[in-house]
Design a protein around this motif. Structure first.
Motif, mmCIF file in Angstrom:
data_model
loop_
_atom_site.group_PDB
_atom_site.id
_atom_site.type_symbol
_atom_site.label_atom_id
_atom_site.label_comp_id
_atom_site.label_asym_id
_atom_site.label_seq_id
_atom_site.Cartn_x
_atom_site.Cartn_y
_atom_site.Cartn_z
ATOM 1 N N GLU A 1 20.610 19.022 118.830
ATOM 2 C CA GLU A 1 20.738 17.729 119.489
ATOM 3 C C GLU A 1 19.836 16.645 118.889
ATOM 4 O O GLU A 1 19.723 15.568 119.455
ATOM 5 C CB GLU A 1 20.525 17.882 120.998
ATOM 6 N N TRP B 1 28.668 13.409 118.478
ATOM 7 C CA TRP B 1 29.175 12.344 119.361
ATOM 8 C C TRP B 1 28.147 11.979 120.425
ATOM 9 O O TRP B 1 27.773 10.839 120.546
ATOM 10 C CB TRP B 1 30.513 12.753 119.989
ATOM 11 N N HIS B 2 27.727 12.957 121.206
ATOM 12 C CA HIS B 2 26.682 12.642 122.195
ATOM 13 C C HIS B 2 25.308 12.873 121.583
ATOM 14 O O HIS B 2 24.302 12.393 122.099
ATOM 15 C CB HIS B 2 26.843 13.509 123.453
ATOM 16 N N GLY C 1 31.094 16.441 123.226
ATOM 17 C CA GLY C 1 30.796 15.580 124.373
ATOM 18 C C GLY C 1 31.487 14.244 124.269
ATOM 19 O O GLY C 1 32.316 14.003 123.393
ATOM 20 N N TYR C 2 31.126 13.364 125.173
ATOM 21 C CA TYR C 2 31.678 12.017 125.187
ATOM 22 C C TYR C 2 31.208 11.227 123.959
ATOM 23 O O TYR C 2 30.120 11.495 123.435
ATOM 24 C CB TYR C 2 31.201 11.274 126.439
ATOM 25 N N ASP D 1 29.311 8.854 123.280
ATOM 26 C CA ASP D 1 28.299 8.030 123.945
ATOM 27 C C ASP D 1 26.908 8.512 123.565
ATOM 28 O O ASP D 1 26.208 9.129 124.375
ATOM 29 C CB ASP D 1 28.512 8.090 125.470
ATOM 30 N N GLY E 1 25.831 11.446 126.253
ATOM 31 C CA GLY E 1 26.975 12.155 126.841
ATOM 32 C C GLY E 1 26.827 12.463 128.312
ATOM 33 O O GLY E 1 27.579 13.261 128.863
ATOM 34 N N ARG E 2 25.837 11.852 128.953
ATOM 35 C CA ARG E 2 25.573 12.191 130.356
ATOM 36 C C ARG E 2 26.182 11.199 131.338
ATOM 37 O O ARG E 2 25.897 11.237 132.536
ATOM 38 C CB ARG E 2 24.068 12.311 130.589
#
Lengths: 254, 254, 254, 254
Positions: free
Chosen positions: A13, A39-40, A66-67, A69, A74-75
């Motif tokens: 991450e 992505w996230h 993930g989103y 974002d 992604g949260r």
């Protein structure tokens, strides 16, 4: 009582100059890595390094899509169509698979990240969109479904290969979903407590929700977060207890 | 004179609400599609649709990876390390491959986009980094190398499968590179002229540079841009001339 | 010897879930903050918090605009046109200014970040594009120009308000530019050494380059990095020495 | 009946190589431009050009801030906190203001874009977060509030300068919100019909919802979309009718 279990954790991450997590340490204790796909969180350099580490330690490689974002990690829920979810998942799975492929590894599994994962717990259509993406990608790739949620139903309806997942370090709601991270105390930091929850799950086949309810679970893979301050202690304690109980820790795909 | 050739064109460069190109029309005349992978252009929805169109028409599916610069459409050089280039290519190839895979198609080829592609024409190390990414991904995937440039040398050194490429609608420099788009007239819009350049290339084995120099070429795939106003006319004219000359148009991977 | 100096440091480089730097600590020792504007680093939440901290401590608020390259943290040169640079600067200055404005503060200064800043040291046209953006924004806003480089010439030609900058913790080339971070040892970590360099600069009006050359400097603002392990010690040592030498530390705009 | 009205339209939604809208044409008929700020659409080059066009035509310059979702063109709801919304608005307002400032123009108004704007119609807290950002930016800047929605209440509670807005080319729900674009026919393409709706609004002080309900409105600014095929015809027809009815068209800030 099962004589084996998989332990999965979120990995990879970091992003560019930004470092997150203690992947190298955590990787020593787990059998499956959920790797961010850019992505996230995550980027191609991080993905390459994380897949290489997993390969070296015999850890199964999975996508943690993930989103789109990065700013919100992604949260934050985004109002996507089912087709968007399906294609966004495929994109991220493929991106990670490229790195797995260069190390001779398959894409072992897919576990949806963050707010998308949380939505999948309670939204059958979203769960099915993710499961469909996994099945379209490969019959061998495993869809990780939180035990007791509609994800399991989605997996069955779509016909994707799947495993059921339990959490060692998260507090459960009586309906089998995870208590929101926004509620203080919903992440378990005490190694003893987390290891105890893991053992109860494996030995008794249930987890005790925050109100005392016994929630039936089918533990095929156990999630432990790597980004909490006590993550390493939790993982060590769990491995110790599993060893005593003669429970082998193996990648979910084996 | 070769009795067959591949025609490739850039595809899938729309992004979200932004539409670009006439993919459905162009797809009727080509045999290989270079599909944007979401970095300089394209997104998962567009990639899915473009791969589906290619599948329906028997067109080979290739990745068209570029710089992480949507704002600049990948047309601005970025000072990346060789490892970054290699991993960025792998990421994008994998992402596109996921969609090809769902349609039972391999990743036929990889053609670097925009400023990265231009840099590869003249920078051996960059060419090798891209070629290395292609080879790491698959022995079957074809690296598209502009004929007469260091890309061909890179392909040989790395040992990747490759084809040599020529352009129907771009003006050549005497050294075999393409004249910069910044120079007016460097993109050929006249269908007759473009078709003539294509025929000369195939019949004579050379292209005539802007100063009259005959540049030796090895035409294995012919690029035609789909985003010029006369793109369809150029493609029609070329197909017509190729038919007369009994030159078959087939995907480079067949 | 000047009896006052400004100390500037880069601030607000966190992004979403990613934390970077020790802004709260560093802010205690500086008089001007170069705040990231969301392109190479930073985001609106971080910008708001950083501006608020600066306001509380009487620290001058400046923009630290960079390339549109979060993935590369603005440290990779991008081939932009002069108009692009000018508009990209304006955008980021405006974005930061919105937060300054809500706290009743002006945009005190602008200091170009990373690879763009490095390019400005040696490229007059780039320096002028940045200076032009600053002047277009406001006659009061200060353009930070590395002493001894074309940035100073650019400032004069454009007619923008400017100050000349020196570095306490970077090794200099004989031509007055900074030695590349890629060369080991180019960032000074030893507090004594950094404080000594700062004092020599102020007392003697020159800095000693890595080959012993004395490079003439005009110290109006002194940069100290906040992201090195010894940053706080360096800042403490410098403040201590300045106090002994009766050199006041004040925002460049006062 | 009011003797004057403002006509606003969304502008500057191109991005890099992607062109959208017919800004130059539309700009001839409107008095206020809602300019995208680089998050859901737009970029610094486009912003500069759009502000310059507005300046040349005496059109008021406003910000059209949206979600950080270029891929979804800001049309997908994101689950943001109120503080995030407030700071995201400030950032985008400031970015646009930099360009207005260089042309000697104030930031006349702010109109939230897409899914964020739609959410503001029905969510008081979101409306207040946006209004708060506008007020923090400047007491002069106008918050555009859809008439009959909680946006008006938010404007009053926060104490921001505001105008009430009506739509010429959108179908209304009986509660005064706009019918979702996902429902076919919710955007009016017929110039006669759109002009008629505009005139009814101004003459009668109400708009007729899709079920015949008369919804009371306070028309201070009239929105016409520039991205529909008949946009120019609609604008021409409306201007024609307004001329006949002696209704002057002037920027909302004058």
């Amino acid at each position: 009582m099962p004589d084996r279990i998989d332990i999965n954790s979120d990995m990879g991450e970091s992003f560019g100059a930004y470092k997150l997590g203690r992947d190298a340490e955590v990787m020593e204790y787990i059998s499956s890595a959920n790797i961010a796909c850019g992505w996230h969180a995550g980027d191609p350099m991080v993905m390459e390094q994380t897949v290489r580490m997993a390969k070296e330690r015999g850890v199964g490689v999975g996508a943690h899509p993930g989103y789109p974002d990065l700013l919100g990690f992604g949260r934050r829920r985004m109002d996507l169509s089912m087709t968007e979810i399906e294609n966004y998942m495929l994109y991220q799975m493929g991106a990670l698979h490229a790195f797995a492929k260069t190390y001779g590894l398959p894409l072992q599994h897919v576990k949806a990240h963050g707010a998308l994962g949380n939505l999948a717990f309670v939204d059958l259509e979203v769960s099915k969109a993710i499961a469909r993406a996994v099945l379209r990608f490969s019959k061998e790739t495993i869809f990780v479904a939180l035990t007791g949620t509609v994800m399991v139903q989605a997996a069955k309806e779509i016909g994707v290969r799947y495993v059921e997942e339990v959490y060692a370090d998260r507090v459960y709601n009586p309906d089998g979903t995870l208590q929101s991270r926004k509620i203080p105390g919903s992440v378990i930091h005490d190694p003893e407590k987390a290891a105890q929850q893991a053992l109860t799950i494996l030995k008794e086949g249930h987890v005790i929700a925050h109100d005392g309810t016994k929630v039936k679970v089918k533990p095929e893979t156990l999630c432990v977060h790597g980004d909490t301050p006590t993550a390493i202690s939790i993982l060590q304690k769990i491995r110790e207890e599993f060893k005593k109980a003669s429970i082998a820790v193996k990648p979910m795909g084996q």
